[in-house]
Design a protein around this motif. Structure first.
Motif, PDB file in Angstrom:
ATOM      1  N   HIS A 199       0.816  -1.219   0.000  1.00 40.10           N
ATOM      2  CA  HIS A 199       0.000   0.000   0.000  1.00 40.10           C
ATOM      3  C   HIS A 199       0.855   1.278   0.000  1.00 40.10           C
ATOM      4  CE1 HIS A 199       0.556  -0.677   4.363  1.00 40.10           C
ATOM      5  NE2 HIS A 199       0.542   0.626   4.427  1.00 40.10           N
ATOM      6  N   ASP A 200       2.189   1.140   0.009  1.00 39.50           N
ATOM      7  CA  ASP A 200       3.071   2.304  -0.108  1.00 39.50           C
ATOM      8  C   ASP A 200       3.225   2.747  -1.562  1.00 39.50           C
ATOM      9  OD1 ASP A 200       3.500   2.315   2.626  1.00 39.50           O
ATOM     10  OD2 ASP A 200       5.307   1.087   2.490  1.00 39.50           O
ATOM     11  N   ARG A 201       2.564   2.033  -2.467  1.00 40.83           N
ATOM     12  CA  ARG A 201       2.553   2.343  -3.901  1.00 40.83           C
ATOM     13  C   ARG A 201       3.945   2.384  -4.513  1.00 40.83           C
ATOM     14  NH1 ARG A 201      -1.620   7.141  -3.161  1.00 40.83           N
ATOM     15  NH2 ARG A 201       0.092   7.692  -1.846  1.00 40.83           N
ATOM     16  N   GLY A 202       4.811   1.472  -4.050  1.00 38.47           N
ATOM     17  CA  GLY A 202       6.126   1.342  -4.651  1.00 38.47           C
ATOM     18  C   GLY A 202       7.127   2.404  -4.283  1.00 38.47           C
ATOM     19  N   VAL A 203       6.820   3.243  -3.314  1.00 34.53           N
ATOM     20  CA  VAL A 203       7.736   4.305  -2.904  1.00 34.53           C
ATOM     21  C   VAL A 203       8.232   3.999  -1.497  1.00 34.53           C
ATOM     22  CG1 VAL A 203       7.980   6.762  -2.416  1.00 34.53           C
ATOM     23  CG2 VAL A 203       6.581   6.009  -4.331  1.00 34.53           C
ATOM     24  N   HIS A 204       9.524   4.027  -1.322  1.00 32.81           N
ATOM     25  CA  HIS A 204      10.142   3.779  -0.020  1.00 32.81           C
ATOM     26  C   HIS A 204      10.244   5.098   0.737  1.00 32.81           C
ATOM     27  CE1 HIS A 204      12.837   1.973   2.919  1.00 32.81           C
ATOM     28  NE2 HIS A 204      13.546   3.082   2.831  1.00 32.81           N
ATOM     29  N   ASP A 205       9.682   5.133   1.928  1.00 29.28           N
ATOM     30  CA  ASP A 205       9.736   6.318   2.786  1.00 29.28           C
ATOM     31  C   ASP A 205      10.643   5.978   3.968  1.00 29.28           C
ATOM     32  OD1 ASP A 205       9.276   8.169   4.842  1.00 29.28           O
ATOM     33  OD2 ASP A 205       7.278   8.619   4.084  1.00 29.28           O
ATOM     34  N   SER A 206      11.770   6.648   4.097  1.00 31.68           N
ATOM     35  CA  SER A 206      12.752   6.292   5.121  1.00 31.68           C
ATOM     36  C   SER A 206      12.210   6.468   6.544  1.00 31.68           C
ATOM     37  CB  SER A 206      14.034   7.095   4.938  1.00 31.68           C
ATOM     38  OG  SER A 206      13.770   8.472   5.070  1.00 31.68           O
ATOM     39  N   ASP A 207      11.434   7.511   6.795  1.00 32.11           N
ATOM     40  CA  ASP A 207      10.888   7.716   8.141  1.00 32.11           C
ATOM     41  C   ASP A 207       9.927   6.600   8.516  1.00 32.11           C
ATOM     42  OD1 ASP A 207      12.307  10.089   8.560  1.00 32.11           O
ATOM     43  OD2 ASP A 207      10.736  11.277   7.590  1.00 32.11           O
ATOM     44  N   LEU A 208       9.065   6.232   7.586  1.00 29.58           N
ATOM     45  CA  LEU A 208       8.118   5.145   7.825  1.00 29.58           C
ATOM     46  C   LEU A 208       8.849   3.815   7.984  1.00 29.58           C
ATOM     47  CD1 LEU A 208       5.194   4.280   8.082  1.00 29.58           C
ATOM     48  CD2 LEU A 208       5.073   4.165   5.592  1.00 29.58           C
ATOM     49  N   ALA A 209       9.871   3.581   7.156  1.00 30.02           N
ATOM     50  CA  ALA A 209      10.654   2.351   7.243  1.00 30.02           C
ATOM     51  C   ALA A 209      11.348   2.248   8.596  1.00 30.02           C
ATOM     52  CB  ALA A 209      11.678   2.300   6.118  1.00 30.02           C
ATOM     53  N   HIS A 210      11.874   3.370   9.075  1.00 28.46           N
ATOM     54  CA  HIS A 210      12.538   3.373  10.374  1.00 28.46           C
ATOM     55  C   HIS A 210      11.553   3.030  11.493  1.00 28.46           C
ATOM     56  CE1 HIS A 210      15.572   4.417  13.316  1.00 28.46           C
ATOM     57  NE2 HIS A 210      14.682   5.163  13.936  1.00 28.46           N
ATOM     58  N   ALA A 211      10.360   3.597  11.423  1.00 26.04           N
ATOM     59  CA  ALA A 211       9.331   3.302  12.426  1.00 26.04           C
ATOM     60  C   ALA A 211       8.947   1.820  12.380  1.00 26.04           C
ATOM     61  CB  ALA A 211       8.104   4.174  12.192  1.00 26.04           C
TER      62      ALA A 211
END
Length: 95
Positions: free
Chosen positions: A39-51
């Motif tokens: 559901h991230d639509r293929g985009v990596h978000d570093s803040d979300l990944a860290h959480a």
């Protein structure tokens, strides 16, 4: 730092990112795969990944020092004597 990485350019981006960080491309790819959900639509978000990574790393139980008051007092006493954590651990293994 990996801020955003689109799936379409991921292979090339992983190689470039890995080179800059001095890591293996497979490590970067695994990190992206582990922390980017559909559901991230293929985009990596570093803040979300860290959480997400922090959430996975949470321990289900408290550590020994929180549970054992006597052990905590002994460790504290050694720290006040400027012992290193390694010295304290070695001492506690012998005791």
């Amino acid at each position: 730092m990996i801020a955003k990485c689109h799936w379409s350019t991921r292979a090339w981006a992983c190689v470039r990112i890995a080179d800059r960080l001095g890591r293996s491309p497979s490590t970067i790819s695994r990190e992206l795969r582990r922390n980017t959900l559909p559901h991230d639509r293929g985009v990596h978000d570093s803040d979300l990944a860290h959480a997400r990574a922090r959430q996975r790393a949470r321990r289900p139980r408290q550590g020994r020092l929180l549970e054992d008051e006597q052990l905590r007092a002994e460790v504290q006493a050694k720290l006040e004597l400027d012992w290193s954590p390694e010295q304290i651990a070695a001492y506690l293994r012998r005791v």
